[in-house]
Design a protein around this motif. Structure first.
Motif, PDB file in Angstrom:
ATOM      1  N   GLU B 187       0.698  -1.243   0.076  1.00  0.00           N
ATOM      2  CA  GLU B 187       0.195   0.106  -0.094  1.00  0.00           C
ATOM      3  C   GLU B 187       0.939   1.173   0.127  1.00  0.00           C
ATOM      4  OE1 GLU B 187      -2.362  -0.190   3.481  1.00  0.00           O
ATOM      5  OE2 GLU B 187      -3.403  -2.136   2.841  1.00  0.00           O
ATOM      6  N   ARG B 188       0.405   2.153  -0.579  1.00  0.00           N
ATOM      7  CA  ARG B 188       1.004   3.400  -0.888  1.00  0.00           C
ATOM      8  C   ARG B 188       0.131   4.597  -0.765  1.00  0.00           C
ATOM      9  NH1 ARG B 188       4.431   7.332  -0.825  1.00  0.00           N
ATOM     10  NH2 ARG B 188       6.100   7.660  -2.034  1.00  0.00           N
ATOM     11  N   GLU B 189       0.528   5.540   0.112  1.00  0.00           N
ATOM     12  CA  GLU B 189      -0.550   6.561   0.183  1.00  0.00           C
ATOM     13  C   GLU B 189       0.470   7.953   0.011  1.00  0.00           C
ATOM     14  OE1 GLU B 189      -2.724   7.286   3.791  1.00  0.00           O
ATOM     15  OE2 GLU B 189      -2.174   9.336   3.972  1.00  0.00           O
ATOM     16  N   ARG B 190      -0.229   8.552  -1.018  1.00  0.00           N
ATOM     17  CA  ARG B 190       0.492   9.657  -1.722  1.00  0.00           C
ATOM     18  C   ARG B 190      -0.381  11.122  -1.294  1.00  0.00           C
ATOM     19  NH1 ARG B 190       0.487   9.097  -7.786  1.00  0.00           N
ATOM     20  NH2 ARG B 190       2.154  10.671  -7.693  1.00  0.00           N
ATOM     21  N   ALA B 191       0.561  12.167  -1.186  1.00  0.00           N
ATOM     22  CA  ALA B 191      -0.189  13.404  -1.022  1.00  0.00           C
ATOM     23  C   ALA B 191       0.051  14.370  -2.280  1.00  0.00           C
ATOM     24  CB  ALA B 191       0.379  14.013   0.273  1.00  0.00           C
ATOM     25  N   SER B 192      -0.827  14.881  -2.819  1.00  0.00           N
ATOM     26  CA  SER B 192      -0.392  15.841  -3.686  1.00  0.00           C
ATOM     27  C   SER B 192      -0.746  17.219  -3.019  1.00  0.00           C
ATOM     28  CB  SER B 192      -1.886  15.571  -4.956  1.00  0.00           C
ATOM     29  OG  SER B 192      -1.572  16.674  -5.865  1.00  0.00           O
ATOM     30  N   LYS B 193       0.393  17.948  -3.146  1.00  0.00           N
ATOM     31  CA  LYS B 193       0.136  19.373  -2.527  1.00  0.00           C
ATOM     32  C   LYS B 193       0.503  20.631  -3.399  1.00  0.00           C
ATOM     33  CE  LYS B 193       3.413  17.355  -0.138  1.00  0.00           C
ATOM     34  NZ  LYS B 193       4.309  17.050   1.017  1.00  0.00           N
ATOM     35  N   VAL B 194      -0.207  21.398  -3.333  1.00  0.00           N
ATOM     36  CA  VAL B 194      -0.023  22.722  -4.202  1.00  0.00           C
ATOM     37  C   VAL B 194       0.254  23.874  -3.145  1.00  0.00           C
ATOM     38  CG1 VAL B 194      -0.836  24.122  -5.893  1.00  0.00           C
ATOM     39  CG2 VAL B 194      -1.348  21.581  -6.044  1.00  0.00           C
ATOM     40  N   MET B 195       1.080  24.630  -3.447  1.00  0.00           N
ATOM     41  CA  MET B 195       1.396  26.008  -2.469  1.00  0.00           C
ATOM     42  C   MET B 195       1.226  27.117  -3.355  1.00  0.00           C
ATOM     43  SD  MET B 195       4.222  26.012   0.513  1.00  0.00           S
ATOM     44  CE  MET B 195       4.040  27.159   1.806  1.00  0.00           C
ATOM     45  N   LEU B 196       0.477  28.142  -2.934  1.00  0.00           N
ATOM     46  CA  LEU B 196       0.607  29.599  -3.734  1.00  0.00           C
ATOM     47  C   LEU B 196       1.001  30.615  -3.000  1.00  0.00           C
ATOM     48  CD1 LEU B 196      -3.042  29.118  -5.239  1.00  0.00           C
ATOM     49  CD2 LEU B 196      -1.092  28.196  -6.298  1.00  0.00           C
ATOM     50  N   PHE B 197       1.985  31.385  -3.525  1.00  0.00           N
ATOM     51  CA  PHE B 197       2.653  32.439  -2.774  1.00  0.00           C
ATOM     52  C   PHE B 197       2.251  33.761  -3.002  1.00  0.00           C
ATOM     53  CE2 PHE B 197       5.819  30.411  -0.323  1.00  0.00           C
ATOM     54  CZ  PHE B 197       5.962  29.107  -0.839  1.00  0.00           C
ATOM     55  N   PHE B 198       1.541  34.684  -2.340  1.00  0.00           N
ATOM     56  CA  PHE B 198       0.652  36.048  -2.591  1.00  0.00           C
ATOM     57  C   PHE B 198       1.754  37.012  -2.113  1.00  0.00           C
ATOM     58  CE2 PHE B 198      -2.610  32.951  -2.900  1.00  0.00           C
ATOM     59  CZ  PHE B 198      -3.047  33.038  -4.107  1.00  0.00           C
ATOM     60  N   ASP B 199       1.862  38.235  -2.593  1.00  0.00           N
ATOM     61  CA  ASP B 199       2.710  39.203  -2.225  1.00  0.00           C
ATOM     62  C   ASP B 199       1.647  39.990  -1.267  1.00  0.00           C
ATOM     63  OD1 ASP B 199       1.111  40.860  -3.920  1.00  0.00           O
ATOM     64  OD2 ASP B 199       2.591  41.301  -5.459  1.00  0.00           O
ATOM     65  N   GLU B 200       2.115  41.370  -0.887  1.00  0.00           N
ATOM     66  CA  GLU B 200       1.481  42.089   0.002  1.00  0.00           C
ATOM     67  C   GLU B 200      -0.084  42.555  -0.792  1.00  0.00           C
ATOM     68  OE1 GLU B 200       4.182  45.051   0.389  1.00  0.00           O
ATOM     69  OE2 GLU B 200       5.280  44.117   2.313  1.00  0.00           O
ATOM     70  N   GLN B 201      -0.034  42.700  -1.932  1.00  0.00           N
ATOM     71  CA  GLN B 201      -1.210  43.146  -2.551  1.00  0.00           C
ATOM     72  C   GLN B 201      -2.149  42.031  -2.719  1.00  0.00           C
ATOM     73  OE1 GLN B 201       1.866  44.694  -3.648  1.00  0.00           O
ATOM     74  NE2 GLN B 201       1.174  46.277  -2.261  1.00  0.00           N
ATOM     75  N   ASP B 202      -2.021  40.788  -2.461  1.00  0.00           N
ATOM     76  CA  ASP B 202      -2.821  39.664  -2.828  1.00  0.00           C
ATOM     77  C   ASP B 202      -2.413  39.186  -4.331  1.00  0.00           C
ATOM     78  OD1 ASP B 202      -3.406  38.795  -0.099  1.00  0.00           O
ATOM     79  OD2 ASP B 202      -5.377  39.701  -0.267  1.00  0.00           O
ATOM     80  N   VAL B 203      -1.525  39.535  -4.885  1.00  0.00           N
ATOM     81  CA  VAL B 203      -1.103  38.687  -6.169  1.00  0.00           C
ATOM     82  C   VAL B 203      -0.248  37.752  -6.190  1.00  0.00           C
ATOM     83  CG1 VAL B 203      -0.340  39.728  -8.344  1.00  0.00           C
ATOM     84  CG2 VAL B 203      -1.583  41.536  -7.304  1.00  0.00           C
ATOM     85  N   LEU B 204      -0.677  36.792  -7.016  1.00  0.00           N
ATOM     86  CA  LEU B 204       0.119  35.546  -7.052  1.00  0.00           C
ATOM     87  C   LEU B 204       1.387  35.596  -7.549  1.00  0.00           C
ATOM     88  CD1 LEU B 204      -0.212  32.290  -6.833  1.00  0.00           C
ATOM     89  CD2 LEU B 204      -0.856  32.033  -9.051  1.00  0.00           C
ATOM     90  N   VAL B 205       2.493  35.341  -6.914  1.00  0.00           N
ATOM     91  CA  VAL B 205       3.777  35.575  -7.362  1.00  0.00           C
ATOM     92  C   VAL B 205       4.511  34.161  -7.519  1.00  0.00           C
ATOM     93  CG1 VAL B 205       4.307  37.543  -6.154  1.00  0.00           C
ATOM     94  CG2 VAL B 205       4.647  35.630  -4.855  1.00  0.00           C
ATOM     95  N   ARG B 206       4.119  33.059  -6.941  1.00  0.00           N
ATOM     96  CA  ARG B 206       4.599  31.685  -7.249  1.00  0.00           C
ATOM     97  C   ARG B 206       3.934  30.510  -7.080  1.00  0.00           C
ATOM     98  NH1 ARG B 206       9.760  29.512  -3.780  1.00  0.00           N
ATOM     99  NH2 ARG B 206      10.013  27.777  -4.884  1.00  0.00           N
ATOM    100  N   VAL B 207       3.867  29.568  -7.691  1.00  0.00           N
ATOM    101  CA  VAL B 207       3.062  28.256  -7.804  1.00  0.00           C
ATOM    102  C   VAL B 207       4.157  27.185  -7.488  1.00  0.00           C
ATOM    103  CG1 VAL B 207       1.202  26.714  -8.623  1.00  0.00           C
ATOM    104  CG2 VAL B 207       1.174  29.114  -9.087  1.00  0.00           C
TER     105      VAL B 207
END
Lengths: 129, 218
Positions: B187-207
């Protein structure tokens, strides 16, 4: 005739055996030789190396990233004759964790990682790389 | 009239004897429970939190009385949608137990093999990200910006039987036939993770996304 005898011996040798392997998470952090420096390494560097964390904890002035993995292997032997005449089980479990702490500026303060498991763990339970 | 009443009483006694705290059940559990291939019946039949796992049906007896004839949550066990799910899991357990080779997959949350939306690129506002991916599991606001974490879990497993699986052996009238088997389960349990980084103006800067590699040690 020999093949039949070999098949019979093989079946008897494996009689009642069960083997189970379970793996949860990614244990890359146990093998990676990352050169992180407190005061210089950032959140971005850590995410680049290991990907997003499994757990995030934060409080005033502190941000914690937690990476976890778990491996479990169990070998068992059960012999039955209407009832369970014999039942034996042997297993091992390895839980590994990495914790990285960051300050308000997302700069690494410190980190800690579990020790790499003993080599015989992988060897005697058949979960070698 | 008396005969009918006696008959009904006998039927009632027989039904009671077959319940979770009935004579047959209690004798089975007391005498051969520890070594019985079916385990302890009383705990499974009258305990609470009934569910079907990879190793069969389980329930928690806990502080419940052993002499309870029916489980405390019998209505839930029989009438709620979860009971049908448990039934499906029970069928799956039986089929996978009798199959020489079986695979199974369980998924919760975002799948690992689903690509990120093309519209999700640096420069989009936080509202767009929320519209595309939905609410995150974790959203941390920092002085210099914020980040979101999305997690999905998928569990895959496979098993192989060589020989006679236990459920099949019960129907073969040869003593000890179920010993002639070897089983392997991975058995193998995998985690799919996504992280979104936003700047001070809540604009996406990195995925940053990661899907853990699987099967490398199996």
């Amino acid at each position: 005739m020999r093949r039949a005898a070999a098949a019979l011996l093989f079946s008897l040798a494996l009689s009642g055996c069960a083997y189970q392997v379970r793996q949860i998470g990614d244990d890359r952090f146990l093998h990676g030789g990352f050169a992180w420096e407190p005061g210089r390494t950032t959140v971005g560097d850590v995410v680049d190396a290991l990907g997003p964390p499994d757990v995030i904890r934060w409080s005033a002035g502190r941000l914690l990233f937690v990476y976890r993995s778990e491996r479990r292997a169990v070998a068992s032997l059960v012999l039955t004759f209407y009832l369970k005449l014999f039942s034996g089980e042997q297993g091992r479990q390895e839980d590994a964790t990495l914790i990285a702490a960051f300050d308000d500026r997302d700069v690494l303060l410190y980190y800690g990682v579990s020790e790499h498991p003993r080599e015989d763990f992988a060897g005697d339970l058949g979960i070698a790389k | 009239m008396i005969r009918r009443a006696l008959g009904l009483a006998l039927v009632g006694l027989a039904v009671f004897a077959l319940t979770g705290c009935g004579l047959i059940t209690m004798m089975h559990d007391s005498v051969i429970g520890p070594i019985s291939p079916v385990g302890r019946v009383n705990a499974v039949t009258v305990g609470t939190d009934f569910r079907v796992t990879d190793t069969g049906p389980v329930a928690e007896l806990g502080a419940d009385a052993r002499l309870r004839p029916v489980p405390r949550d019998m209505i839930r066990r029989m009438a709620m949608p979860s009971s049908f799910w448990a039934l499906a899991q029970g069928l799956e357990f039986f089929l996978t137990s009798t199959s020489p080779v079986a695979t199974r997959e369980t998924r919760a949350g975002r799948a690992a093999d689903v690509p990120l939306p093309a519209e999700l690129h640096p420069g989009v506002p936080v509202g767009t990200a929320l519209a595309l991916l939905g609410p995150p599991d974790v959203w941390v606001r920092r002085s210099g910006g914020s980040f979101m974490l999305y997690r999905g879990i998928s569990e895959r497993g496979w098993s192989v039987y060589v020989g006679v699986p236990p459920p099949v052996g019960w129907f073969i009238p040869i003593p000890g036939i179920t010993n002639l088997r070897y089983s392997y389960r991975s058995e193998r349990e995998r985690a799919s993770k996504v992280m979104l980084f936003f700047d001070e103006q809540d604009v996406l800067v990195r995925v940053s996304a990661s899907a853990e590699d699987s099967g490398k040690r199996e």
